[in-house]
Design a protein around this motif. Structure first.
Motif, PDB file in Angstrom:
ATOM      1  N   UNK A 139       0.837  -1.191   0.000  1.00  0.00           N
ATOM      2  CA  UNK A 139       0.000   0.000   0.000  1.00  0.00           C
ATOM      3  C   UNK A 139       0.878   1.250   0.000  1.00  0.00           C
ATOM      4  N   UNK A 140       0.343   2.335  -0.552  1.00  0.00           N
ATOM      5  CA  UNK A 140       1.073   3.607  -0.641  1.00  0.00           C
ATOM      6  C   UNK A 140       0.274   4.687   0.067  1.00  0.00           C
ATOM      7  N   UNK A 141       0.441   4.812   1.392  1.00  0.00           N
ATOM      8  CA  UNK A 141      -0.378   5.776   2.146  1.00  0.00           C
ATOM      9  C   UNK A 141      -0.054   7.216   1.782  1.00  0.00           C
ATOM     10  N   UNK A 142      -1.063   8.006   1.473  1.00  0.00           N
ATOM     11  CA  UNK A 142      -0.885   9.409   1.121  1.00  0.00           C
ATOM     12  C   UNK A 142      -0.967  10.249   2.389  1.00  0.00           C
ATOM     13  N   UNK A 164      14.193  14.815   1.672  1.00  0.00           N
ATOM     14  CA  UNK A 164      13.263  15.892   1.994  1.00  0.00           C
ATOM     15  C   UNK A 164      11.844  15.355   1.921  1.00  0.00           C
ATOM     16  N   UNK A 165      10.868  16.216   2.157  1.00  0.00           N
ATOM     17  CA  UNK A 165       9.458  15.839   2.058  1.00  0.00           C
ATOM     18  C   UNK A 165       9.164  15.295   0.662  1.00  0.00           C
ATOM     19  N   UNK A 166       8.577  14.112   0.595  1.00  0.00           N
ATOM     20  CA  UNK A 166       8.269  13.483  -0.683  1.00  0.00           C
ATOM     21  C   UNK A 166       6.867  13.861  -1.162  1.00  0.00           C
ATOM     22  N   UNK A 167       6.636  13.707  -2.452  1.00  0.00           N
ATOM     23  CA  UNK A 167       5.324  14.017  -3.019  1.00  0.00           C
ATOM     24  C   UNK A 167       4.269  13.092  -2.423  1.00  0.00           C
ATOM     25  N   UNK A 168       3.184  13.678  -1.944  1.00  0.00           N
ATOM     26  CA  UNK A 168       2.085  12.932  -1.305  1.00  0.00           C
ATOM     27  C   UNK A 168       2.524  12.185  -0.049  1.00  0.00           C
ATOM     28  N   UNK A 169       3.679  12.570   0.515  1.00  0.00           N
ATOM     29  CA  UNK A 169       4.097  11.996   1.793  1.00  0.00           C
ATOM     30  C   UNK A 169       4.440  10.530   1.753  1.00  0.00           C
ATOM     31  N   UNK A 170       4.786   9.985   0.574  1.00  0.00           N
ATOM     32  CA  UNK A 170       5.185   8.581   0.484  1.00  0.00           C
ATOM     33  C   UNK A 170       6.207   8.417  -0.628  1.00  0.00           C
ATOM     34  N   UNK A 171       7.260   7.652  -0.348  1.00  0.00           N
ATOM     35  CA  UNK A 171       8.238   7.327  -1.379  1.00  0.00           C
ATOM     36  C   UNK A 171       8.801   5.939  -1.117  1.00  0.00           C
ATOM     37  N   UNK A 172       9.001   5.193  -2.194  1.00  0.00           N
ATOM     38  CA  UNK A 172       9.505   3.828  -2.106  1.00  0.00           C
ATOM     39  C   UNK A 172      10.963   3.796  -2.565  1.00  0.00           C
ATOM     40  N   UNK A 270      -3.265  11.849   8.384  1.00  0.00           N
ATOM     41  CA  UNK A 270      -3.180  12.955   7.432  1.00  0.00           C
ATOM     42  C   UNK A 270      -1.795  13.586   7.333  1.00  0.00           C
ATOM     43  N   UNK A 271      -1.159  13.943   8.445  1.00  0.00           N
ATOM     44  CA  UNK A 271       0.136  14.624   8.401  1.00  0.00           C
ATOM     45  C   UNK A 271       1.268  13.666   8.775  1.00  0.00           C
ATOM     46  N   UNK A 272       2.350  13.721   7.993  1.00  0.00           N
ATOM     47  CA  UNK A 272       3.500  12.866   8.238  1.00  0.00           C
ATOM     48  C   UNK A 272       4.112  12.403   6.934  1.00  0.00           C
ATOM     49  N   UNK A 273       4.947  11.359   7.015  1.00  0.00           N
ATOM     50  CA  UNK A 273       5.598  10.839   5.810  1.00  0.00           C
ATOM     51  C   UNK A 273       5.947   9.373   6.013  1.00  0.00           C
ATOM     52  N   UNK A 274       5.926   8.613   4.914  1.00  0.00           N
ATOM     53  CA  UNK A 274       6.279   7.197   4.928  1.00  0.00           C
ATOM     54  C   UNK A 274       7.379   6.952   3.901  1.00  0.00           C
ATOM     55  N   UNK A 275       8.434   6.223   4.325  1.00  0.00           N
ATOM     56  CA  UNK A 275       9.510   5.836   3.419  1.00  0.00           C
ATOM     57  C   UNK A 275       9.718   4.330   3.499  1.00  0.00           C
ATOM     58  N   UNK A 276       9.841   3.684   2.338  1.00  0.00           N
ATOM     59  CA  UNK A 276      10.097   2.250   2.274  1.00  0.00           C
ATOM     60  C   UNK A 276      11.537   1.994   1.833  1.00  0.00           C
TER      61      UNK A 276
END
Length: 365
Positions: A139-142, A164-172, A270-276
């Motif tokens: 899954x790619x959480x926005x 840095x901050x990724x687009x839509x708060x998610x980057x793989x 809603x607010x934050x970021x996810x990195x895989x």
């Protein structure tokens, strides 16, 4: 953050569909969240939002042939599921409704206080979904990291990656960066986070069974903080074999109590970021093996052309001055032109494809 202040409500007339039991499709409070929610379908309850209003709807991506259970906050909440445009009512009912689409589609998930299409700002409403399927991708959480709630650096004793901050708060990054870890040794993990909110928490998941889902026994809570580096220890279970494992690192603007194992795919915070990343779980290597894997560069001192041996093992080459300012950054190649660099001492940093890095001093003459 979502504005929870009560606006001055204008008088409006609600359309009542209860007599024909068709549903409620008026939405005085509009769409929330703004993005289309894509369920993970791991068999657990997934919260589309925990901070919604009644008289509001969410858009959800559904897959053909999968049974979906939609749920509100309390028994009296009235739910309506329509097509993407909101013109065709597919199913409706109180508290819980079920729907299985015959084709892939996007639907609207409406929630009202009752079957008379009531809406207000008095109570926050949850909208959740539950489904089960065999996933073939992660899954790619926005999320939104533009206010500072971003992951700025991930590091271990053998790995460092800044971002840095990724687009839509998610980057793989799993196809680019491997985080190395030694067999049956703990991982000393550090995550540097920005200043987005007074409560921020970092969570980690590692998909040990490789089923494209993040489960409770694959969850680690790293810690909480803002505008700081959060440190923690990841202990790999003894039964885990040597290999590669998909690893998720998530920053969310919540306290520790709300940073729970089931939030790997969550968008309601809603607010934050996810990195895989990809965890490379391997046996310790000897000093001789480490030396053999080193990428050599020459000459030093250098005048115009820097020669990189085994450059295919390197992802990125960065040259900085002694205070850390980046002077040159390039993808790996056999020759790098440094003729225009002023004379002096620099640091050359090689970011390897296996997730490690090499640093050394370079003299430009």
């Amino acid at each position: 953050m979502k504005n929870l202040l009560l606006p001055i409500l204008l008088t409006f007339t609600s359309y009542t569909y209860a007599q024909t039991y068709q549903g409620c499709i008026d939405a005085p409070n509009g769409l929330y969240p703004e993005n289309i929610y894509i369920p993970n379908c791991g068999g657990n309850i997934e919260y589309i939002t925990e901070y919604g209003f009644s008289g509001e709807y969410s858009k959800v991506q559904l897959s053909a042939g999968i049974a979906y259970e939609f749920k509100g906050s309390i028994h009296s909440d009235y739910l309506t599921i329509t097509d993407e445009s909101g013109d065709e009512i597919l199913v409706s009912g109180s508290n819980i409704v079920n729907f299985t689409p015959m084709e892939d589609m996007i639907i609207r998930f409406y929630l009202h206080t009752n079957e008379n299409c009531g809406s207000d700002f008095d109570d926050l409403k949850m909208r959740s979904i539950k489904c089960t399927s065999v996933p073939t991708s992660y899954c790619a959480p926005i999320l939104d990291c533009s206010d500072g709630a971003a992951i700025l650096e991930v590091s271990t004793s053998m790995f460092t990656h800044q971002s840095d901050c990724s687009e839509n708060g998610y980057i793989d990054y799993s196809g680019q960066y491997h985080i190395p870890a030694y067999f049956q040794e703990p991982i000393d993990l550090s995550v540097k986070v920005g200043n987005g909110w007074y409560e921020q928490s970092v969570s980690v998941w590692i998909d040990f069974n490789r089923n494209f889902q993040f489960e409770e026994n694959e969850f680690y809570f790293l810690g909480s903080g803002t505008n700081t580096t959060i440190n923690g220890i990841i202990n790999i279970p003894e039964h885990i074999e040597i290999g590669e494992y998909h690893m998720r690192i998530r920053l969310s603007t919540v306290s520790e109590n709300h940073a729970t194992w089931d939030k790997a795919c969550d968008v309601s915070e809603y607010y934050g970021e996810t990195e895989d990343y990809m965890l490379l779980y391997t046996h310790p290597i000897s000093t001789n093996e480490i030396e053999a894997k080193k990428v050599r560069w020459s000459p030093n001192p250098v005048h115009d052309q820097l020669m990189i041996q085994n450059f295919d093992q390197v992802n990125t080459i960065i040259i900085t001055d002694l205070i850390g300012k980046t002077i040159l950054k390039t993808e790996s190649k056999a020759k790098i032109n440094v003729e225009k660099l002023p004379k002096g001492v620099y640091v050359i940093q090689l970011l390897m494809k296996d997730g490690t890095e090499q640093k050394s001093k370079m003299i430009k003459k």
